[in-house]
Design a protein around this motif. Sequence first.
Motif, PDB file in Angstrom:
ATOM      1  N   PRO A  29      -2.297 -35.395  21.157  1.00 49.63           N
ATOM      2  CA  PRO A  29      -1.076 -34.569  21.114  1.00 49.63           C
ATOM      3  C   PRO A  29      -1.138 -33.414  20.109  1.00 49.63           C
ATOM      4  O   PRO A  29      -0.714 -32.311  20.435  1.00 49.63           O
ATOM      5  CB  PRO A  29       0.008 -35.569  20.714  1.00 49.63           C
ATOM      6  N   ASP A  30      -1.670 -33.681  18.909  1.00 45.68           N
ATOM      7  CA  ASP A  30      -1.630 -32.612  17.897  1.00 45.68           C
ATOM      8  C   ASP A  30      -2.935 -31.828  17.801  1.00 45.68           C
ATOM      9  O   ASP A  30      -3.064 -30.932  16.979  1.00 45.68           O
ATOM     10  CB  ASP A  30      -1.204 -33.160  16.523  1.00 45.68           C
ATOM     11  N   GLY A  31      -3.894 -32.183  18.637  1.00 46.64           N
ATOM     12  CA  GLY A  31      -5.159 -31.453  18.604  1.00 46.64           C
ATOM     13  C   GLY A  31      -6.047 -31.883  17.447  1.00 46.64           C
ATOM     14  O   GLY A  31      -7.090 -31.286  17.205  1.00 46.64           O
ATOM     15  N   LEU A  32      -5.650 -32.914  16.701  1.00 44.99           N
ATOM     16  CA  LEU A  32      -6.432 -33.358  15.547  1.00 44.99           C
ATOM     17  C   LEU A  32      -7.080 -34.712  15.782  1.00 44.99           C
ATOM     18  O   LEU A  32      -8.109 -35.017  15.199  1.00 44.99           O
ATOM     19  CB  LEU A  32      -5.547 -33.437  14.292  1.00 44.99           C
ATOM     20  N   THR A 187       3.341 -31.342  21.563  1.00 50.74           N
ATOM     21  CA  THR A 187       2.049 -30.812  21.158  1.00 50.74           C
ATOM     22  C   THR A 187       2.278 -29.853  19.980  1.00 50.74           C
ATOM     23  O   THR A 187       3.308 -29.973  19.307  1.00 50.74           O
ATOM     24  CB  THR A 187       1.343 -30.138  22.365  1.00 50.74           C
ATOM     25  N   ARG A 188       1.321 -28.977  19.720  1.00 53.81           N
ATOM     26  CA  ARG A 188       1.488 -28.007  18.632  1.00 53.81           C
ATOM     27  C   ARG A 188       1.036 -26.624  19.086  1.00 53.81           C
ATOM     28  O   ARG A 188       0.450 -26.474  20.145  1.00 53.81           O
ATOM     29  CB  ARG A 188       0.657 -28.430  17.417  1.00 53.81           C
ATOM     30  N   ASN A 189       1.313 -25.628  18.270  1.00 55.77           N
ATOM     31  CA  ASN A 189       0.842 -24.244  18.494  1.00 55.77           C
ATOM     32  C   ASN A 189       1.271 -23.712  19.864  1.00 55.77           C
ATOM     33  O   ASN A 189       0.496 -23.053  20.554  1.00 55.77           O
ATOM     34  CB  ASN A 189      -0.693 -24.135  18.411  1.00 55.77           C
TER      35      ASN A 189
HETATM   36  C1  LIG Z   1      -3.115 -26.236  16.467  1.00 52.98           C
HETATM   37  O1  LIG Z   1      -3.788 -25.377  15.561  1.00 52.98           O
HETATM   38  C2  LIG Z   1      -4.524 -26.067  14.544  1.00 52.98           C
HETATM   39  C3  LIG Z   1      -5.020 -25.007  13.567  1.00 52.98           C
HETATM   40  O2  LIG Z   1      -5.708 -24.023  14.234  1.00 52.98           O
HETATM   41  C4  LIG Z   1      -5.648 -26.837  15.218  1.00 52.98           C
HETATM   42  O3  LIG Z   1      -6.399 -27.539  14.235  1.00 52.98           O
HETATM   43  C5  LIG Z   1      -5.058 -27.816  16.215  1.00 52.98           C
HETATM   44  O4  LIG Z   1      -6.093 -28.462  16.917  1.00 52.98           O
HETATM   45  C6  LIG Z   1      -4.132 -27.113  17.196  1.00 52.98           C
HETATM   46  N1  LIG Z   1      -3.446 -28.130  17.985  1.00 52.98           N
HETATM   47  C7  LIG Z   1      -3.225 -27.991  19.283  1.00 52.98           C
HETATM   48  C8  LIG Z   1      -2.577 -29.114  19.986  1.00 52.98           C
HETATM   49  O5  LIG Z   1      -3.547 -26.993  19.881  1.00 52.98           O
END
Ligand SMILES: *[C@@H]1O[C@H](CO)[C@@H](O)[C@H](O)[C@H]1NC(C)=O
Length: 601
Positions: A29-32, A187-189
Amino acid sequence: MIFLFFIIPIVLCQSHIFNWNVSYVNVNPDGLQERLMIGINNEWPLPTIKIKTNDQVIIHLHNSLDTNTSLHFHGLFMKGQNGQDGPEYITQCPIAPGVNFTYNFNVGNQSGTYWYHSHSGSQYGDGFRGLFIIEDDTYDFDYDEEVTLSVGDHYHLQSTEIMKSFLSRYNPTGAEPIPQNGLFNETRNVTWEIKPDTTYMLRIVNMGLFVSQYLYIEDHNFVVVEVDGVKVEPYEVDHLYMTVAQRYVVLLKTKSNMDKNYRFVNILDQDMLDFLPEDLQIVSTNYLIYNKEESLPKHLPYDKFSLIEQFPTFDDSKFKPLNKMILLPDPDYTILLNFSMEVLGDGVTYALFNGKAFTPPKVPSLYTVLSSGELATNEIIYGSNTNSFILQNDEVVEIILNNHDPGKHPFHLHGHNFQVLSRGSSEDDENPIDFDPNNSSHTTYPEYPLIRDTVEVDSNGFMVIRFQANNPGVWFFHCHVDWHLEQGLAITLIENPEEIQKTQSKIDDSHLNACKEIHMGYEGNAAGNMEFLNLEGENVQVKPLPDGFTTKGHIAIVLCSLFAIYGIWSIYRYGMEDVNEDNSKLLIEKLKLILREHDNK
Ligand SMILES: *[C@@H]1O[C@H](CO)[C@@H](O)[C@H](O)[C@H]1NC(C)=O
Ligand SMILES: *[C@@H]1O[C@H](CO)[C@@H](O)[C@H](O)[C@H]1NC(C)=O
Ligand SMILES: *[C@@H]1O[C@H](CO)[C@@H](O)[C@H](O)[C@H]1NC(C)=O
Ligand SMILES: *[C@@H]1O[C@H](CO)[C@@H](O)[C@H](O)[C@H]1NC(C)=O
Ligand SMILES: [Cu+2]
């Protein structure tokens, strides 16, 4: 002609049938970090249910998880359909792994923005949550497009894992687990491409488990038109503050000028966090895109926001219901709840209402109502640890809640919304402010109070709410921070039990089957006894700390707090493991600081 009378209601209300296989899916979900989230038919994020007033909803659910589940429809009154409300041990048995279960209900004349989520432990934190929207035929305002949005907090670990360390004697201060991230639309961004000169109706839900959030779009305002499903007089704000489970519908008017893109941020309320990990991003930056050719603004950390001073002033009491419902008359029945966090004999911190942590009964309370005949109006049969209160038909009920805790708590009532009459708070942890009926600043109530179904009681403060007991059923009233719910921060309202017996006596087959599958009784009192006044064998909270333990206990608690912070920190770290280099030095510095502060006292 007679034929027509029968056909009309069928034409007007539609049935929506969903077949949902609930299972884990591996997502990021958060890309991490990848993790298992709870999906429906192998998809996550979960579908939005969008229907119309008076529609019928039928959900055939199959539990493919390795754990119990249940589903609650947050904000729906479920009038005459209490058994479809969802919270396990209250209106149904948990749905065991492998079991099928059907929710079948009519949404009646409600409309607005709601959501569905698991009501088993803290399970919705693992992703079992989605939007539930009931559309109106007409709106009292103009808009061009409708868009949904959820915000939430996100942990890298499964909530059951987190719960083990949280409800542990190594966490005697009850410090809540710190999420790894805030989510925006799961999610993010996120980039949201918008049209110029357009009015968007934005339906926003905080589906988080714990932390309240600020929402803010640079150089844009929101006009609030609905609060928790209640239409309000349009009111313009420059940001929103949403506790978990709250909803707002806002109008967003875009600019004509398309030469720039703007930040759309959601910010975790850091006041709710016991400590701030260096690498936790309090601010999630998303983007309102007017022009794809233009660059995106840079992410800004928390302290770089110019509006920050304004943020704490968000006051939802300014939202006036459109229906101009006047203050309900003086209550027929007042429930006074004093709430505090206490360490009990097993060293775990519990949330106590008038000294009692809610402990689930052995038979769902609704089924106790249905099987107890004339004894249904006797509070005793619902158990000594369920904080049960009997409400009489149509009476005006007032709940006064005094928060003897420095935390903020969003309280939610099932089956109703309520008027919010009065609130107070204190900065001083040693001196909480209780509601005082003799203090006119506490008892000057608005003529048209705010109405919602989830409301925050402030740190060391109080709140007073009122509603009318016009919805027979067994309704849970609890803190929606699920960590706190698991600590026992709940009461059960048994509303007009005689009427429940008269009009809602049939338990659906799938609901009965759920009890059989999990070997739970569906008859008897809270202890499962058919001798209703005999509560032998009921579930009760753990015994208090022994007398005389207090001084020693305090020292232990101070020492343990260090463990606590370490514990919470390590959950956080474990969640972040793959992402950043170890910063245990930081922790050691933090511990030193705490020790020093303590020496100075
Ligand atoms: C959001 O941006 C951060 C920083 O660039 C990145 O590490 C992360 O993977 C991104 N997350 C998503 C869900 O795109
Ligand atoms: C599922 O529910 C049953 C019946 O209440 C309970 O005994 C069991 O512990 C639950 N399982 C989990 C994993 O919570
Ligand atoms: C959020 O997600 C929903 C469902 O995918 C989508 O329809 C909506 O446009 C998204 N909202 C924003 C603000 O991006
Ligand atoms: C309010 O005033 C009444 C009458 O003076 C008194 O009996 C009562 O104890 C007061 N209540 C509180 C909470 O101070
Ligand atoms: Cu709480």
